[in-house]
Design a protein around this motif. Sequence first.
Motif, PDB file in Angstrom:
ATOM      1  N   ASN A 325       0.901  -1.384   0.020  1.00 14.74           N
ATOM      2  CA  ASN A 325      -0.022  -0.012   0.131  1.00 14.74           C
ATOM      3  C   ASN A 325       0.679   1.124   0.239  1.00 14.74           C
ATOM      4  N   THR A 437       4.215  10.676   4.649  1.00 17.76           N
ATOM      5  CA  THR A 437       2.714   9.893   4.207  1.00 17.76           C
ATOM      6  C   THR A 437       2.136  10.866   3.398  1.00 17.76           C
ATOM      7  N   GLN A 439      -0.647   9.740   1.990  1.00 19.71           N
ATOM      8  CA  GLN A 439      -2.147   9.021   1.168  1.00 19.71           C
ATOM      9  C   GLN A 439      -3.544   9.921   2.162  1.00 19.71           C
ATOM     10  N   PHE A 440      -3.216   9.080   3.135  1.00 18.89           N
ATOM     11  CA  PHE A 440      -4.283   9.715   4.329  1.00 18.89           C
ATOM     12  C   PHE A 440      -3.392  11.253   5.048  1.00 18.89           C
ATOM     13  N   SER A 499      -0.748   6.525   8.843  1.00 12.46           N
ATOM     14  CA  SER A 499       0.707   5.972   8.374  1.00 12.46           C
ATOM     15  C   SER A 499      -0.319   4.990   7.613  1.00 12.46           C
ATOM     16  N   CYS A 500      -0.831   4.535   6.974  1.00  8.41           N
ATOM     17  CA  CYS A 500      -1.436   3.875   5.900  1.00  8.41           C
ATOM     18  C   CYS A 500      -1.793   2.435   6.186  1.00  8.41           C
ATOM     19  N   ILE A 503      -5.289   2.445   8.221  1.00 10.95           N
ATOM     20  CA  ILE A 503      -6.060   3.047   7.831  1.00 10.95           C
ATOM     21  C   ILE A 503      -6.715   1.470   7.838  1.00 10.95           C
ATOM     22  N   ASN A 537      -3.750  11.805  -2.316  1.00  7.12           N
ATOM     23  CA  ASN A 537      -4.804  11.706  -0.973  1.00  7.12           C
ATOM     24  C   ASN A 537      -6.414  11.458  -1.900  1.00  7.12           C
TER      25      ASN A 537
END
Length: 569
Positions: A325, A437, A439-440, A499-500, A503, A537
Motif C-alpha cells: 500500500n 505521509t 495517502q491519508f 500511516s496507511c 487505515i 490522497n
Amino acid sequence: MEITEKTYLEIIKMNKDISLDTNKEKLTITVLSNITLNKIKDVLELPLKSNGINAKVNFGNYDNIIQDSLSYSNSDTIIIHQELSNLSSKIIQNQIHFDEQTKIELINEYKTQIDLILQNLNQTRLIIYNQYSTINFFSELINNDFINSIAFELNEYLRKKSLSISNLKICNIDQITSSLGVQKSLDFRSYSAFKDLYKTEWLQAYVNVIQHYIYSITGKIKKALILDCDNTLWKGVLGEDGIDGISMNSSTKEGEPFHYVQNAIIQLAKKGILICLCSKNNEADVDEVIDKHQDFLIKNKYITSKKVNWNDKATNIKGISSELNIGLDSFIFLDDSDFEVNLIKEKLPAVTTFQVPKNLSEYPSLFNRITNYFYRDNVTKEDIKKAEEYKKQAVRNQEKSTFNNIEDYIKSLQIKIHIFKNDLSHLPRMGQMAQKTNQFNFTTIRHTDNEIKNFINDQNYNVYCINVEDKFGDSGITGLIITKDHQDKSCQLITFLMSCRIIGRNIEYAFLKHVFNDCHKRNIESLKAKYIKTKKNSQISNFLETINMNVVSETDEQKVYSTLIDKIK
C-alpha cells in the motif's frame, strides 16, 4: 533522478523539455555564495522537476551572505557556500607569516559570521551548508598548515552546530572533489577570471548528494528497494549454476562486490527501508539460498515482500505496491538486465531504476549512491520494526477475509490507542511522518522537526500523536494532528495525517473525537479545516463530510470546511 556525464547545454535542454503544472506550489531554493555558482540553477532544478517538484532556484547577491541570509530566510531551502580562498583577504595577507593569535582572531570572526547566518535562518525549513575547503589553495607559496587549521576549526564548529540545529545539514564537498579528481572538478582559469570555480561535472555530483536532503522536506523520499537476485545479489545464475555455483563471498574477487552490497542492504533494512525481492526464478531455489547458503546475509527477517516467479517484473512490482500500500514512486528497482530495467522504465516510469554496472568494481560505488535516496534524518523505533509491521499487516489482511463484516473483524483486533499531546519525546517520529505521509494526509503540508517543536512551544497550537497496538503487536506512533486556536473561539485543523498501515480500522474517527473533546475543554466553538487534493490522497476527499463538516468553498484543487463543533459527529 541522477544526473551524470551530461554537458551544461544538455541539462538546459532537458530542463526546457519538462512540463510542470504552473499552478503547482513552488519549492524555493536560494543559493548564497561568495563565488559564482550560476550553473547550479539548471543542474539542481533538473532532477527535482523530473520528480514532479516545481523547484525554483534563486541567488542572493554576490558575496553578501550574512545580509541575504535574513532577506531570503523564507525560502524552503538555503544553500550556503563560502569559498575559503575568497572569504577574506586577511587569509591571504596573513598565511605567509604564520601567527597563532591572528589565526585565532580570524577563526573567531568567521564563527561569529556563522552564528549570524544560522540565527537569521532559524525558521528556514532546510539549510545546506557546504564545508570549508582548502583544495584550491594548493601552491608552494601558501602555508597549508595555516589554511588547513582554519578550515578544520570552522568545519568542526559547523559539525557541532548541526547536532543541535535540526534543519542544518553539512555537505563535505572535499569528498566530492576527491572522488572525481581535481581536474574534473575545478576550473582555476575560470575562477581567476570570473570566480567560477566548479565544473559542470562537479556540480552534477554535488546535486546527486544534496538532492535527497531536499526530497526529505517534500515527501519525495524512497521507502522500498526492489532487488533482482541473479547477478544482483550474487554472481551467477541460480538456475544454471546451482546453489554451489553462485558467488558472494568477500574473499573472492567476483564475490566481494555482492558481499558489500548485501551488507549495505541490511543496513538499509535496519533503518526501516522495505527490502523486496523480484526475481525470475523458482521460489524454492531462492528460499534455499536464503535459508542455507552460508554467504547469503539477507535473511527473511530483513525481507518484507518476495515475488519470485516467472511473471513479468512490471506485474510483480505492481503487486508489491498493492501489497504494501505504497505508491510506485516510493520504489527503487535494481537489476542487472538491460531488458528488465528498460521494461520498468517504460511500463512503470514512476519507479526509479538502476542497473548493476558491467564492471563490478563500480557496483559498491553505485549502491552507495542508491542509499542516498533513502535518506533518513532520524531513525525511529517505528523504522526499526517496519518490515515486521508490514508482515503483520499481511496477516491482518488474511484474517480479515475470514470475517463476514468489517465490524466483527475490527472488534477481533482488540485495538488499543494512546494519544499524546505536545509531547517532545515523539518529535523525531512526528517530523518523519509529516515529511513522508501522502495517502491519508489532508494537506500534505510538510513540517520539519524544528517547525513541530515551535508548534508545541506555542500556546496557540496543539500537537497530537497517536500510538496504536492490537493483538498482533504495537504499530507505534502512526498518526499526527496539529491544530491552531484563534481568538474567535475557532480551531483550525492544520495537519491531519495517518500511516496507511492503520487505515481501515476506524482509528481515524477515534483520534479526531479525542481532539474535538479537547477543543471543548478549551471552549472552542467552531472547527475549520482544509483538504488539498494531490495525486495520492483522493481516498480521503470526502472524509470530513462523513463526520458532518460543511464545505464552505470548493475548487478543483481544494475544499474548505467550517462547522460548529457541537454538530460534528
